[in-house]
Design a protein around this motif. Structure first.
Motif, PDB file in Angstrom:
ATOM      1  N   LEU A 116       0.833  -1.206   0.000  1.00  0.00           N
ATOM      2  CA  LEU A 116       0.000   0.000   0.000  1.00  0.00           C
ATOM      3  C   LEU A 116       0.868   1.256   0.000  1.00  0.00           C
ATOM      4  CD1 LEU A 116      -3.006   0.870   0.148  1.00  0.00           C
ATOM      5  CD2 LEU A 116      -2.727   0.984   2.633  1.00  0.00           C
ATOM      6  N   MET A 117       1.912   1.247   0.786  1.00  0.00           N
ATOM      7  CA  MET A 117       2.819   2.398   0.829  1.00  0.00           C
ATOM      8  C   MET A 117       3.509   2.596  -0.515  1.00  0.00           C
ATOM      9  SD  MET A 117       4.540   1.904   4.613  1.00  0.00           S
ATOM     10  CE  MET A 117       5.590   3.343   4.454  1.00  0.00           C
ATOM     11  N   ALA A 118       3.940   1.508  -1.138  1.00  0.00           N
ATOM     12  CA  ALA A 118       4.648   1.601  -2.409  1.00  0.00           C
ATOM     13  C   ALA A 118       3.744   2.039  -3.547  1.00  0.00           C
ATOM     14  CB  ALA A 118       5.291   0.258  -2.736  1.00  0.00           C
ATOM     15  N   GLN A 119       2.477   1.650  -3.501  1.00  0.00           N
ATOM     16  CA  GLN A 119       1.553   1.963  -4.582  1.00  0.00           C
ATOM     17  C   GLN A 119       1.007   3.390  -4.513  1.00  0.00           C
ATOM     18  OE1 GLN A 119      -1.399  -1.132  -4.273  1.00  0.00           O
ATOM     19  NE2 GLN A 119      -0.242  -2.552  -5.593  1.00  0.00           N
ATOM     20  N   GLY A 135       8.458  -2.773  -4.035  1.00  0.00           N
ATOM     21  CA  GLY A 135       7.234  -2.177  -4.583  1.00  0.00           C
ATOM     22  C   GLY A 135       7.497  -0.849  -5.261  1.00  0.00           C
ATOM     23  N   LEU A 136       8.336  -0.014  -4.669  1.00  0.00           N
ATOM     24  CA  LEU A 136       8.663   1.275  -5.270  1.00  0.00           C
ATOM     25  C   LEU A 136       9.501   1.117  -6.536  1.00  0.00           C
ATOM     26  CD1 LEU A 136       9.429   3.305  -2.033  1.00  0.00           C
ATOM     27  CD2 LEU A 136       7.603   3.807  -3.677  1.00  0.00           C
ATOM     28  N   GLN A 137      10.405   0.166  -6.532  1.00  0.00           N
ATOM     29  CA  GLN A 137      11.196  -0.094  -7.726  1.00  0.00           C
ATOM     30  C   GLN A 137      10.313  -0.484  -8.901  1.00  0.00           C
ATOM     31  OE1 GLN A 137      13.967  -3.092  -6.451  1.00  0.00           O
ATOM     32  NE2 GLN A 137      15.033  -1.705  -5.057  1.00  0.00           N
ATOM     33  N   ALA A 138       9.234  -1.189  -8.597  1.00  0.00           N
ATOM     34  CA  ALA A 138       8.355  -1.674  -9.665  1.00  0.00           C
ATOM     35  C   ALA A 138       7.304  -0.650 -10.081  1.00  0.00           C
ATOM     36  CB  ALA A 138       7.674  -2.968  -9.231  1.00  0.00           C
ATOM     37  N   LEU A 173      17.942   2.112  -9.335  1.00  0.00           N
ATOM     38  CA  LEU A 173      18.442   2.102 -10.700  1.00  0.00           C
ATOM     39  C   LEU A 173      17.702   3.061 -11.626  1.00  0.00           C
ATOM     40  CD1 LEU A 173      18.772  -1.795 -11.043  1.00  0.00           C
ATOM     41  CD2 LEU A 173      20.504  -0.141 -10.284  1.00  0.00           C
ATOM     42  N   HIS A 174      16.801   3.877 -11.074  1.00  0.00           N
ATOM     43  CA  HIS A 174      15.997   4.762 -11.929  1.00  0.00           C
ATOM     44  C   HIS A 174      16.810   5.926 -12.483  1.00  0.00           C
ATOM     45  CE1 HIS A 174      15.993   7.137  -8.240  1.00  0.00           C
ATOM     46  NE2 HIS A 174      15.413   6.120  -7.608  1.00  0.00           N
ATOM     47  N   GLY A 175      17.922   6.281 -11.855  1.00  0.00           N
ATOM     48  CA  GLY A 175      18.782   7.342 -12.359  1.00  0.00           C
ATOM     49  C   GLY A 175      18.351   8.750 -12.011  1.00  0.00           C
ATOM     50  N   VAL A 176      17.223   8.899 -11.354  1.00  0.00           N
ATOM     51  CA  VAL A 176      16.741  10.239 -11.000  1.00  0.00           C
ATOM     52  C   VAL A 176      17.541  10.817  -9.839  1.00  0.00           C
ATOM     53  CG1 VAL A 176      14.739  11.560 -10.211  1.00  0.00           C
ATOM     54  CG2 VAL A 176      14.446   9.698 -11.857  1.00  0.00           C
ATOM     55  N   THR A 194       8.499  15.358   4.838  1.00  0.00           N
ATOM     56  CA  THR A 194       8.771  15.382   3.404  1.00  0.00           C
ATOM     57  C   THR A 194      10.191  14.918   3.102  1.00  0.00           C
ATOM     58  OG1 THR A 194       7.176  17.148   2.976  1.00  0.00           O
ATOM     59  CG2 THR A 194       8.953  16.869   1.373  1.00  0.00           C
ATOM     60  N   THR A 195      11.146  15.413   3.855  1.00  0.00           N
ATOM     61  CA  THR A 195      12.539  15.042   3.602  1.00  0.00           C
ATOM     62  C   THR A 195      12.754  13.554   3.823  1.00  0.00           C
ATOM     63  OG1 THR A 195      13.210  17.237   4.379  1.00  0.00           O
ATOM     64  CG2 THR A 195      14.933  15.563   4.148  1.00  0.00           C
ATOM     65  N   GLY A 196      12.252  13.027   4.935  1.00  0.00           N
ATOM     66  CA  GLY A 196      12.425  11.608   5.207  1.00  0.00           C
ATOM     67  C   GLY A 196      11.721  10.724   4.197  1.00  0.00           C
ATOM     68  N   TRP A 197      10.493  11.049   3.873  1.00  0.00           N
ATOM     69  CA  TRP A 197       9.719  10.235   2.928  1.00  0.00           C
ATOM     70  C   TRP A 197      10.341  10.270   1.538  1.00  0.00           C
ATOM     71  CZ3 TRP A 197       7.042   6.200   2.757  1.00  0.00           C
ATOM     72  CH2 TRP A 197       6.117   5.921   1.739  1.00  0.00           C
ATOM     73  N   SER A 198      10.932  11.403   1.166  1.00  0.00           N
ATOM     74  CA  SER A 198      11.567  11.494  -0.155  1.00  0.00           C
ATOM     75  C   SER A 198      12.689  10.472  -0.300  1.00  0.00           C
ATOM     76  CB  SER A 198      12.117  12.906  -0.383  1.00  0.00           C
ATOM     77  OG  SER A 198      13.274  13.162   0.406  1.00  0.00           O
ATOM     78  N   ARG A 199      13.388  10.182   0.801  1.00  0.00           N
ATOM     79  CA  ARG A 199      14.488   9.216   0.733  1.00  0.00           C
ATOM     80  C   ARG A 199      13.979   7.803   0.488  1.00  0.00           C
ATOM     81  NH1 ARG A 199      18.208  11.941  -0.818  1.00  0.00           N
ATOM     82  NH2 ARG A 199      19.879  10.635   0.069  1.00  0.00           N
ATOM     83  N   VAL A 200      12.791   7.512   1.008  1.00  0.00           N
ATOM     84  CA  VAL A 200      12.186   6.193   0.780  1.00  0.00           C
ATOM     85  C   VAL A 200      11.691   6.084  -0.655  1.00  0.00           C
ATOM     86  CG1 VAL A 200      10.324   4.623   1.469  1.00  0.00           C
ATOM     87  CG2 VAL A 200      11.541   5.943   3.208  1.00  0.00           C
ATOM     88  N   VAL A 201      10.966   7.101  -1.125  1.00  0.00           N
ATOM     89  CA  VAL A 201      10.412   7.055  -2.482  1.00  0.00           C
ATOM     90  C   VAL A 201      11.525   6.978  -3.518  1.00  0.00           C
ATOM     91  CG1 VAL A 201       9.006   8.277  -4.177  1.00  0.00           C
ATOM     92  CG2 VAL A 201       8.335   8.288  -1.773  1.00  0.00           C
ATOM     93  N   LEU A 202      12.611   7.677  -3.274  1.00  0.00           N
ATOM     94  CA  LEU A 202      13.745   7.640  -4.207  1.00  0.00           C
ATOM     95  C   LEU A 202      14.548   6.351  -4.093  1.00  0.00           C
ATOM     96  CD1 LEU A 202      14.969  11.329  -3.842  1.00  0.00           C
ATOM     97  CD2 LEU A 202      13.792  10.326  -5.813  1.00  0.00           C
ATOM     98  N   GLN A 203      14.215   5.526  -3.107  1.00  0.00           N
ATOM     99  CA  GLN A 203      14.825   4.194  -2.921  1.00  0.00           C
ATOM    100  C   GLN A 203      16.299   4.266  -2.558  1.00  0.00           C
ATOM    101  OE1 GLN A 203      13.642   2.397  -6.769  1.00  0.00           O
ATOM    102  NE2 GLN A 203      11.992   3.902  -6.579  1.00  0.00           N
TER     103      GLN A 203
END
Length: 284
Positions: free
Chosen positions: A13-16, A107-110, A181-184, A233-242
């Protein structure tokens, strides 16, 4: 089996839905920041009620000892939580943080969209080393030049001390980052705890605290709300960016929060001591 299924469901759910979790997290962070503001106000009211207007030297020492004792308790509690996170991460069972971290990362990678990645790649600069270093120097210099020497010292101790603690803990745990591996966005070095997260926690918490010392009361709540939103926001950004696992970010919040709390407790104790001791010096 039920625990592992629930863990995987929450991670999925978090990843989606990273954007929905971001909005909910900012709201939660803002509410917690407001709660911290209320607690600080209560601490100041109780300090005025418990301590007399003039303290003798022995009483003054007890004021400082009380602040240091409360700080030591906070450090002990924070260390226990971080140790539990690290130990649970090493647990190979499906119920540990390791399983949850991996599920969110996979999940975030996918499923993380490029738009979300680009957004959080911008927002994550709130916790960049060079950004916060520039803020630390600018705020410290401004406080010092305006004769707020105690606030300047407390601010610099909070920022520099957290940076040192984070570096030591990273070297101690030596946790490898998740694949990104997304390169962003990219990140090097060890993962636990998150340096962006702990640094932003200290910086924005201390800025909100400084607001209570320097700004008019009507600004205290808005600054606290913005600080809470920026911290999440700062902490969550690190998770989303993997570039970090969820437990890395949680550990960063714990580390930064405890260190900022200790700094505030000691600064408040010194301020009360100075204010109460001043009449003695004036009449001596």
């Amino acid at each position: 089996m039920t625990d592992s299924v629930q863990t995987f469901a929450l991670a999925t759910l978090m990843a989606q839905h990273p954007m929905a979790w971001w909005l909910a997290g900012m709201a939660t962070g803002s509410m917690l920041a407001l709660g911290g503001l209320v607690g600080l106000q209560a601490l100041r009211r109780s300090g005025k009620r418990w301590w007399p207007t003039a303290l003798d030297p022995l009483q003054a020492r007890w004021v400082l000892v009380g602040g240091m004792a409360a700080s030591a308790c906070a450090l002990l509690l924070g260390g226990t939580v971080m140790a539990e996170l690290a130990e649970s991460w090493r647990d190979d069972s499906a119920r540990g943080w390791g399983a949850f971290d991996d599920a969110v990362a996979v999940g975030l990678q996918a499923g993380a969209s490029m738009a979300a990645l680009q957004l959080f790649a911008t927002l994550t600069h709130l916790g960049d080393k060079w950004t916060l270093s520039a803020v630390a120097v600018a705020v410290g210099a401004a406080l010092w030049l305006r004769q707020y020497r105690l606030l300047a010292i407390g601010w610099m101790v909070a920022m520099a001390g957290n940076a040192l603690l984070t570096r030591v803990l990273k070297s101690l745990f030596e946790r490898v980052r998740p694949e990104h591996l997304h390169g962003v966005a990219t990140a090097d070095g060890y993962s636990f705890p998150s340096g962006h997260t702990s640094a932003s926690m200290v910086a924005f918490t201390m800025l909100a605290y400084l607001a209570t010392r320097l700004l008019q009361p009507q600004w205290h709540a808005p600054v606290a709300v913005l600080a809470g939103a920026a911290i999440f926001t700062t902490g969550w950004s690190r998770v989303v960016l993997q570039v970090h696992y969820v437990s890395d970010v949680l550990a960063g919040w714990v580390l930064g929060g405890v260190w900022a709390l200790c700094t505030v407790l000691i600064m408040e104790s010194i301020s009360h001591w100075r204010r109460a001791a001043r009449p003695l010096h004036a009449t001596g």
